[in-house]
Design a protein around this motif. Structure first.
Motif, PDB file in Angstrom:
ATOM      1  N   PHE A 277     -12.595  57.282  -2.318  1.00  0.00           N
ATOM      2  CA  PHE A 277     -11.331  57.288  -3.362  1.00  0.00           C
ATOM      3  C   PHE A 277     -11.538  58.287  -4.383  1.00  0.00           C
ATOM      4  CE2 PHE A 277     -11.259  52.713  -1.951  1.00  0.00           C
ATOM      5  CZ  PHE A 277      -9.830  52.587  -1.263  1.00  0.00           C
ATOM      6  N   ASP A 278     -12.453  59.020  -4.262  1.00  0.00           N
ATOM      7  CA  ASP A 278     -12.804  60.043  -5.339  1.00  0.00           C
ATOM      8  C   ASP A 278     -12.025  61.409  -5.337  1.00  0.00           C
ATOM      9  OD1 ASP A 278     -14.296  60.322  -7.661  1.00  0.00           O
ATOM     10  OD2 ASP A 278     -15.901  61.678  -6.808  1.00  0.00           O
ATOM     11  N   MET A 279     -10.884  61.240  -4.449  1.00  0.00           N
ATOM     12  CA  MET A 279      -9.816  62.231  -4.549  1.00  0.00           C
ATOM     13  C   MET A 279      -8.620  61.569  -5.036  1.00  0.00           C
ATOM     14  SD  MET A 279      -8.792  60.869  -1.863  1.00  0.00           S
ATOM     15  CE  MET A 279      -7.347  61.662  -1.382  1.00  0.00           C
ATOM     16  N   GLY A 280      -8.742  60.405  -5.653  1.00  0.00           N
ATOM     17  CA  GLY A 280      -7.540  59.635  -6.314  1.00  0.00           C
ATOM     18  C   GLY A 280      -6.714  60.602  -7.157  1.00  0.00           C
ATOM     19  N   GLY A 281      -7.495  61.583  -7.935  1.00  0.00           N
ATOM     20  CA  GLY A 281      -6.682  62.433  -8.774  1.00  0.00           C
ATOM     21  C   GLY A 281      -5.671  63.378  -8.090  1.00  0.00           C
ATOM     22  N   ALA A 282      -6.542  64.002  -6.960  1.00  0.00           N
ATOM     23  CA  ALA A 282      -5.869  64.768  -6.186  1.00  0.00           C
ATOM     24  C   ALA A 282      -4.631  64.242  -5.623  1.00  0.00           C
ATOM     25  CB  ALA A 282      -6.775  65.473  -5.008  1.00  0.00           C
ATOM     26  N   ALA A 283      -4.763  62.821  -5.124  1.00  0.00           N
ATOM     27  CA  ALA A 283      -3.722  62.123  -4.279  1.00  0.00           C
ATOM     28  C   ALA A 283      -2.700  61.967  -5.346  1.00  0.00           C
ATOM     29  CB  ALA A 283      -4.305  60.804  -3.701  1.00  0.00           C
ATOM     30  N   SER A 284      -3.058  61.791  -6.433  1.00  0.00           N
ATOM     31  CA  SER A 284      -1.990  61.289  -7.309  1.00  0.00           C
ATOM     32  C   SER A 284      -0.890  62.688  -7.893  1.00  0.00           C
ATOM     33  CB  SER A 284      -2.452  60.826  -8.773  1.00  0.00           C
ATOM     34  OG  SER A 284      -3.015  61.975  -9.444  1.00  0.00           O
ATOM     35  N   VAL A 285      -1.669  63.927  -7.668  1.00  0.00           N
ATOM     36  CA  VAL A 285      -0.828  64.986  -7.797  1.00  0.00           C
ATOM     37  C   VAL A 285       0.087  65.341  -6.651  1.00  0.00           C
ATOM     38  CG1 VAL A 285      -0.935  67.606  -8.138  1.00  0.00           C
ATOM     39  CG2 VAL A 285      -2.556  66.200  -9.159  1.00  0.00           C
ATOM     40  N   LEU A 286      -0.700  65.062  -5.393  1.00  0.00           N
ATOM     41  CA  LEU A 286       0.209  65.274  -4.242  1.00  0.00           C
ATOM     42  C   LEU A 286       1.496  64.163  -4.500  1.00  0.00           C
ATOM     43  CD1 LEU A 286      -2.334  65.473  -1.599  1.00  0.00           C
ATOM     44  CD2 LEU A 286      -0.872  67.404  -2.324  1.00  0.00           C
ATOM     45  N   GLY A 287       1.200  62.791  -4.750  1.00  0.00           N
ATOM     46  CA  GLY A 287       2.292  61.892  -4.847  1.00  0.00           C
ATOM     47  C   GLY A 287       3.303  62.402  -5.600  1.00  0.00           C
ATOM     48  N   THR A 288       2.951  62.771  -7.017  1.00  0.00           N
ATOM     49  CA  THR A 288       3.761  63.276  -7.889  1.00  0.00           C
ATOM     50  C   THR A 288       4.721  64.434  -7.543  1.00  0.00           C
ATOM     51  OG1 THR A 288       2.218  62.591  -9.732  1.00  0.00           O
ATOM     52  CG2 THR A 288       3.911  64.158 -10.203  1.00  0.00           C
ATOM     53  N   PHE A 289       4.154  65.401  -6.626  1.00  0.00           N
ATOM     54  CA  PHE A 289       4.884  66.412  -6.221  1.00  0.00           C
ATOM     55  C   PHE A 289       5.846  65.931  -5.093  1.00  0.00           C
ATOM     56  CE2 PHE A 289       3.957  70.929  -7.330  1.00  0.00           C
ATOM     57  CZ  PHE A 289       3.012  70.569  -8.401  1.00  0.00           C
ATOM     58  N   ALA A 290       5.454  64.824  -4.328  1.00  0.00           N
ATOM     59  CA  ALA A 290       6.398  64.283  -3.270  1.00  0.00           C
ATOM     60  C   ALA A 290       7.611  63.614  -4.007  1.00  0.00           C
ATOM     61  CB  ALA A 290       5.590  63.082  -2.541  1.00  0.00           C
ATOM     62  N   LEU A 475       5.087  61.015 -13.193  1.00  0.00           N
ATOM     63  CA  LEU A 475       6.248  61.235 -13.166  1.00  0.00           C
ATOM     64  C   LEU A 475       7.380  61.086 -14.343  1.00  0.00           C
ATOM     65  CD1 LEU A 475       8.850  61.980 -11.152  1.00  0.00           C
ATOM     66  CD2 LEU A 475       8.838  59.618 -10.574  1.00  0.00           C
ATOM     67  N   GLN A 476       6.763  60.020 -14.869  1.00  0.00           N
ATOM     68  CA  GLN A 476       7.859  59.849 -16.513  1.00  0.00           C
ATOM     69  C   GLN A 476       7.419  60.670 -17.319  1.00  0.00           C
ATOM     70  OE1 GLN A 476       9.707  57.071 -16.872  1.00  0.00           O
ATOM     71  NE2 GLN A 476      10.465  58.545 -18.712  1.00  0.00           N
ATOM     72  N   TYR A 477       6.245  61.290 -17.444  1.00  0.00           N
ATOM     73  CA  TYR A 477       5.850  62.417 -18.478  1.00  0.00           C
ATOM     74  C   TYR A 477       6.601  63.576 -18.187  1.00  0.00           C
ATOM     75  CZ  TYR A 477       3.343  66.434 -20.567  1.00  0.00           C
ATOM     76  OH  TYR A 477       3.192  67.289 -21.225  1.00  0.00           O
ATOM     77  N   LEU A 478       6.572  63.849 -16.864  1.00  0.00           N
ATOM     78  CA  LEU A 478       7.390  65.332 -16.605  1.00  0.00           C
ATOM     79  C   LEU A 478       8.994  64.880 -16.725  1.00  0.00           C
ATOM     80  CD1 LEU A 478       5.662  65.882 -13.001  1.00  0.00           C
ATOM     81  CD2 LEU A 478       5.536  67.144 -15.210  1.00  0.00           C
ATOM     82  N   LEU A 479       9.501  63.746 -16.425  1.00  0.00           N
ATOM     83  CA  LEU A 479      10.865  63.798 -16.610  1.00  0.00           C
ATOM     84  C   LEU A 479      11.200  63.744 -18.154  1.00  0.00           C
ATOM     85  CD1 LEU A 479      11.581  60.845 -13.977  1.00  0.00           C
ATOM     86  CD2 LEU A 479      12.441  63.234 -13.833  1.00  0.00           C
ATOM     87  N   ASP A 480      10.324  63.118 -19.066  1.00  0.00           N
ATOM     88  CA  ASP A 480      10.424  63.201 -20.309  1.00  0.00           C
ATOM     89  C   ASP A 480      10.559  64.646 -20.878  1.00  0.00           C
ATOM     90  OD1 ASP A 480      10.619  60.390 -20.573  1.00  0.00           O
ATOM     91  OD2 ASP A 480       8.472  60.153 -21.255  1.00  0.00           O
ATOM     92  N   GLN A 481       9.639  65.787 -20.279  1.00  0.00           N
ATOM     93  CA  GLN A 481       9.534  66.957 -20.855  1.00  0.00           C
ATOM     94  C   GLN A 481      10.967  67.612 -20.320  1.00  0.00           C
ATOM     95  OE1 GLN A 481       6.731  68.140 -22.502  1.00  0.00           O
ATOM     96  NE2 GLN A 481       6.719  65.890 -22.046  1.00  0.00           N
TER      97      GLN A 481
END
Ligand code: BES
Ligand code: MN
Ligand code: ZN
Length: 497
Positions: A277-290, A475-481
């Motif tokens: 799971f040590d790529m959880g940060g990477a997975a969250s970036v991929l998920g955010t792009f999805a 996602l929320q942070y990006l939408l707020d931007q």
């Protein structure tokens, strides 16, 4: 999982042709609303006979109640009706409806007031409760719930929340899928291919760099971590361009260690499997792009994922070795298990070329953060009050919480080295903070924040699996931007923190 939003009165809800109805019952209004319809009558009678206590997530399940199209009807108490209580209620209700026969579900808000945030919370809870990982376990029963109808009094009022909810669920599930895959099914190469495929399908540009290109960039710190593995490293660069041309992007940097043995400073055997799971940060970036691909907000976002394995080997980097980072700063690697910061620091240096409006790195960085905050809140670090505030409130709004931690310069004392510009570790005390102080040395020119998700990215024990966090927060942070519209002139030096 398909979601559908419908305007439904309480009377219409009873006629919804689905396998099961999950009816959200507010604590206060259940007995006062008119009880002349099938649904309101059922609720009023249940309350009158004390079969449905008040209090969040109190349940009553009925089978083939009279007058309903659905053969299963579960009433669940909403508590105060906040998004958090809605999440609790829906999670409990979904638990009561976990039957293979439940393939279509009506989630009924008709007795209560639905808002954007409550609808989104309900959708995520629904998806989380029915999620099932199957990629390397084909015998597992895939989620039985295929279609969910969200029934609210006025659909037009919550269209936005519904759209964000749909995108968020897609993003969270994308992150879960990749984080859950075992390390031999989620190598840096496979992560690179997943990013490429996502980009191809969603129309954003993806570059995947290999060892030669990373060497040419001078990323000596990142390269040193990858040395011990036969799996070649990948540096993934994704560009989502929904905003105006030239508008400064947000850069997301995700730690992509696909397996962390600790390297020569090897970890103990117990629970080492969880280091997939040590790529959880990477997975969250991929998920955010999805999620961005679903929602298409008007913003520019760059995703950076340094990815490799951390393995012990004859070629592996050794304690005491000194490497030169892309920034030119030298690092004495005193503990090869503090590898996350070694790959992130070069990615942060790389991030500067985008003249970003902000840079947020996301990393399963320290066991110390798990000790400090447990699994409830991610650690949030930033010298910039505005950025920290924006991320913290995005976390509150999306129910994906974080907590700000300090960055006093005194915490960096222990990083001093006699043989390099810095060491990569600073003793056990305040380990999450000293890790952040290390990263900060590579972000002095950037509006930077760091999220330590070591405690929140996955669950251990019987419920072992990825949580998909912090996709909702990001996602929320990006939408707020998008609403913050004005973009600071590129390349300006931020105020000193
Ligand atoms: N990936 C780990 C952090 C981690 C450990 C996350 C346990 C979740 C659970 C990271 O690479 C690591 O090993 N960090 C070390 C740093 C230490 C050597 C300074 C740690 O936390 O022990
Ligand atoms: Mn480690
Ligand atoms: Zn690690």
């Amino acid at each position: 999982m398909d979601f559908e939003l419908k305007s439904l009165s309480a009377a219409q809800a009873a006629q919804l042709p689905v396998d099961a109805l999950l009816v959200l019952v507010p604590d206060t209004t259940a007995t006062t609303r008119s009880a002349d319809q099938t649904l309101t009558r059922l609720v009023a009678q249940a309350v009158a006979h004390q079969d449905l206590d008040s209090g969040v997530a109190k349940l009553l399940s009925c089978y083939r109640p009279e007058g309903f199209k659905a053969s299963r009807v579960t009433l669940v108490r909403l508590g105060d009706g906040s998004p958090a209580s809605v999440r609790k209620a829906v999670t409990a209700g979904m638990g009561a409806l976990k039957q293979p026969g439940v393939q279509t579900l009506g989630l009924v808000f008709s007795l209560t007031d639905a808002g954007d945030d409550t609808v989104r919370a309900a959708m995520q809870a629904c998806a989380d409760a029915s999620y099932c990982y199957t990629t390397t376990k084909p015998s597992a029963k895939a989620r039985s719930v295929k279609r969910v109808v969200i029934g609210v009094t006025r659909a037009a009022d919550v269209e936005r929340g519904f759209a964000v909810g749909k995108a968020q669920v897609v993003g969270v599930e994308f992150a879960k899928e990749w984080a859950n895959r075992p390390a031999n099914h989620a190598t840096p190469t496979l992560l690179g291919e997943a990013a490429r495929k996502l980009g191809r399908h969603s129309g954003f540009k993806t570059d995947v760099l290999g060892p030669k290109q990373v060497e040419a960039l001078g990323m000596g710190s990142f390269l040193s971590v990858a040395r011990g593995s036969v799996e070649p490293l990948r540096f993934i660069v994704m560009h989502y361009n929904g905003g105006a041309k030239g508008s400064a992007p947000v850069v997301l940097v995700g730690k992509g260690i696909t397996f962390d043995t600790g390297g020569i400073s090897i970890k103990p055997a117990a629970e080492m499997d969880e280091m997939k799971f040590d790529m959880g940060g990477a997975a969250s970036v991929l998920g955010t792009f999805a999620a961005l691909a679903e929602l298409r907000p008007a913003i520019n976002v760059v995703g950076l994922i340094p990815s490799c394995e951390n393995m012990p080997d004859g070629q592996a980097v050794k304690p005491g070795d000194v490497v030169t980072s892309m920034s030119g700063q030298t690092i004495e690697i005193l503990n090869t298990d503090a590898e996350g910061r070694l790959i992130l620091c070069d990615a942060l240096t790389y991030a500067a070329r985008f003249k970003p409006r902000s840079v947020v790195d996301i990393a399963t960085l320290t066991g110390a953060c798990v000790i400090a905050l447990g699994g409830v809140r991610s650690g949030l670090f930033s010298p910039r009050d505005d950025l920290a505030q924006a991320l913290a409130s995005a976390g509150e709004k999306s129910l994906d919480l974080c907590w700000r931690m300090p960055l006093d310069d005194e915490y960096a004392e222990g990083l001093k080295s006699n043989f390099a510009d810095m060491g990569n570790v600073a003793g056990r005390a305040g380990g999450a903070i000293t890790a952040a102080k290390f990263l900060q040395k590579f972000a002095t020119e950037l509006p930077w924040a760091h999220l330590d998700i070591a405690g929140t990215a996955w669950k251990g024990g019987a419920a072992k699996g990825s949580t998909g966090r912090p996709v909702p927060l990001l996602l929320q942070y990006l939408l707020d931007q998008v609403e913050v519209a004005p973009v600071k002139p590129a390349g300006r030096k931020p105020a000193k923190a």
